[in-house]
Design an enzyme around this catalytic site. Sequence first.
Site, PDB file in Angstrom:
ATOM      1  CD  GLU A 163       9.399  -6.198   6.724  1.00  0.00           C
ATOM      2  OE1 GLU A 163       9.292  -5.036   6.253  1.00  0.00           O
ATOM      3  OE2 GLU A 163       8.903  -6.538   7.808  1.00  0.00           O
ATOM      4  CG  HIS A 165      -5.286 -35.496  17.616  1.00  0.00           C
ATOM      5  ND1 HIS A 165      -5.694 -36.660  18.248  1.00  0.00           N
ATOM      6  CD2 HIS A 165      -6.179 -35.278  16.621  1.00  0.00           C
ATOM      7  CE1 HIS A 165      -6.765 -37.141  17.635  1.00  0.00           C
ATOM      8  NE2 HIS A 165      -7.084 -36.313  16.634  1.00  0.00           N
ATOM      9  CE  LYS A 196      -3.618   2.499   2.377  1.00  0.00           C
ATOM     10  NZ  LYS A 196      -4.587   2.606   3.441  1.00  0.00           N
ATOM     11  CE  LYS A 208       5.818  -1.198   9.745  1.00  0.00           C
ATOM     12  NZ  LYS A 208       4.861  -0.547   8.870  1.00  0.00           N
ATOM     13  N   GLY A 231      -5.012  -1.481   4.725  1.00  0.00           N
ATOM     14  CA  GLY A 231      -4.231  -2.653   4.289  1.00  0.00           C
ATOM     15  C   GLY A 231      -4.921  -3.965   4.598  1.00  0.00           C
ATOM     16  NE  ARG A 232      -6.561  -3.363  10.755  1.00  0.00           N
ATOM     17  CZ  ARG A 232      -5.845  -2.241  10.819  1.00  0.00           C
ATOM     18  NH1 ARG A 232      -4.692  -2.169  10.176  1.00  0.00           N
ATOM     19  NH2 ARG A 232      -6.258  -1.211  11.510  1.00  0.00           N
ATOM     20  CD  GLU A 289      -1.962  -4.143  11.265  1.00  0.00           C
ATOM     21  OE1 GLU A 289      -0.754  -4.405  11.353  1.00  0.00           O
ATOM     22  OE2 GLU A 289      -2.553  -4.092  10.161  1.00  0.00           O
TER      23      GLU A 289
HETATM   24  O1  F6P Z   1       3.400  -2.983   9.662  1.00  0.00           O
HETATM   25  C1  F6P Z   1       2.024  -3.175   9.551  1.00  0.00           C
HETATM   26  C2  F6P Z   1       1.527  -2.832   8.185  1.00  0.00           C
HETATM   27  O2  F6P Z   1       1.558  -1.457   7.999  1.00  0.00           O
HETATM   28  C3  F6P Z   1       0.138  -3.389   7.942  1.00  0.00           C
HETATM   29  O3  F6P Z   1      -0.855  -2.600   8.451  1.00  0.00           O
HETATM   30  C4  F6P Z   1       0.127  -3.531   6.470  1.00  0.00           C
HETATM   31  O4  F6P Z   1      -0.906  -4.358   6.028  1.00  0.00           O
HETATM   32  C5  F6P Z   1       1.510  -4.083   6.238  1.00  0.00           C
HETATM   33  O5  F6P Z   1       2.320  -3.422   7.173  1.00  0.00           O
HETATM   34  C6  F6P Z   1       2.069  -3.914   4.868  1.00  0.00           C
HETATM   35  O6  F6P Z   1       2.109  -2.563   4.515  1.00  0.00           O
HETATM   36  P1  F6P Z   1       2.257  -2.153   3.011  1.00  0.00           P
HETATM   37  O7  F6P Z   1       1.112  -2.696   2.274  1.00  0.00           O
HETATM   38  O8  F6P Z   1       2.285  -0.651   3.011  1.00  0.00           O
HETATM   39  O9  F6P Z   1       3.557  -2.721   2.493  1.00  0.00           O
END
Ligand code: F6P
Length: 491
Positions: free
Chosen positions: A184, A354, A178, A464, A237-238, A323
């Site tokens: 990462e 189990h 987003k 972060k 995002g979520r 979140e």
């Molecule tokens: O670190 C949490 C977060 O900001 C989430 O809310 C989001 O879904 C995810 O990282 C990934 O963010 P992005 O889509 O900006 O890479």
Amino acid sequence: MASSPATTPIRSLFAADPDRLSRLRIEQSGMLFDFAKTHLDADRIAAGLAHLTALGFTAARDRLFGGEAVNVTENRPAEHMAERGEGTADSVARANLLHQRTKALVEAVDAGAFGDIRHILHVGIGGSALGPDLLIDSLGRDAGRYEVAVVSNVDGAALAQVFARFDPRHTLLVLASKTFTTSETLLNGTSVIEWMEDAGVEDPYGRIIAVTAVPEAALAWGIDETRILPFSMTVGGRYSLWSSIGLPAALALGWPAFEELLAGAAIMDRHFRDAPLDRNAPVIAAIADRFYVEQMACQTRAVFAYDERLRLLPSYLQQLEMESNGKSVTLEGKPLDTASAPITWGGVGTDCQHAVFQLLHQGTVKTPIEFVAVIAPGHDLDEAHHRQLLINCFAQGSALMTGRSSDDPARAYAGDKPSTTILLDALDPATLGALIAFYEHRTFVNAVWLNVNPFDQFGVELGKEMARAIEHNGTQGFDPSTAALAARAFG
Ligand code: F6P
């Protein structure tokens, strides 16, 4: 909530109310929501509804549907519903336009515009990965279109596994973020490009589709604007799997299936908006959620998918619920005077029986449980498999509630452990869309109850920032434990 503590065992509630089953079961969107094995009864539901009314719940819901800036800390609306046609005319028109672009890209990939594509490698994390992953894993197993992998972790082992089975000459990279700043995702994207270059792929950048709410950042990263699929900043995002973030799912399942998913979710949206509150599945689920947190002091809630196809549901819900509502300040910035969202955890049945069910049956920790099962199996094997799966699911709910006395304390089951069962007729795109939308709305009702903003996530920022600080300046100024760990790892 102003009702008495949960002293009446669930079993007695059946005897006390002949209408209990009809009162506590809701049929909606090809699903049966069975709340009968919880401590909810007519009084507790009435108390929960009165509490929500006092909090101005319906006005809050109207603000969400009406496109008001319900995400107060970021001063913007939460327009994920516009992706499925529910919202202001403006937001729906914008979402439609973006969907047309996504559809056109799916068709372009299908038509060979990107060459002979056989594999889709989707790179993203959190909301930019969990939703598409859930859709593909649930619905895409037999789709027979593309082989799709979703990679989120920056641990190179995650990418290495995909590199071992995908052919770089036949792979399309979907780079989803987003913000287009997530370290990462960008590092993983860079490694995919290097992998393609090493295999002699000409113009690897031409093999990337970027999905983002900040197209200028993707452009600056080197991706041509014709291959950037935007989505709106007002889609969290979520909550974004419905938007162009769903591209890998649309590629895996085909566009018509993606549209069915959206249509199914829209039906749940209308149920949430229009159904009477005492027959409203997300509302009743949220009343139970808050009852267990506030009156039974439950700090977790467990979700068990009795269907392999839904094995990623608990991870998806962890982000959605934790979140969104793992907050400690109110909308007015005051400390919360009640417990926030509980920890969501879970797994698949029957595996978990189990492993962790011992504690659920006999441990001292209280946790409401949710079973999610599907009547139609997702395979052609002997029907004994599915029958046994469902029988186990139903038996566990009954055993947890009923318990059993014994002269031997080690063999006694206290019972009265609550569970909800969501029974799907079939796992198809429309039903899954409705199920996910149900969870979104339930999360929203919980947020109204808590008076928190379910659409921001500042809690993730500090870690972060500190990682960036170590990356750039080392651990100077950090605590001795962290400095020593880094010194041992990096020398
Ligand atoms: O670190 C949490 C977060 O900001 C989430 O809310 C989001 O879904 C995810 O990282 C990934 O963010 P992005 O889509 O900006 O890479």
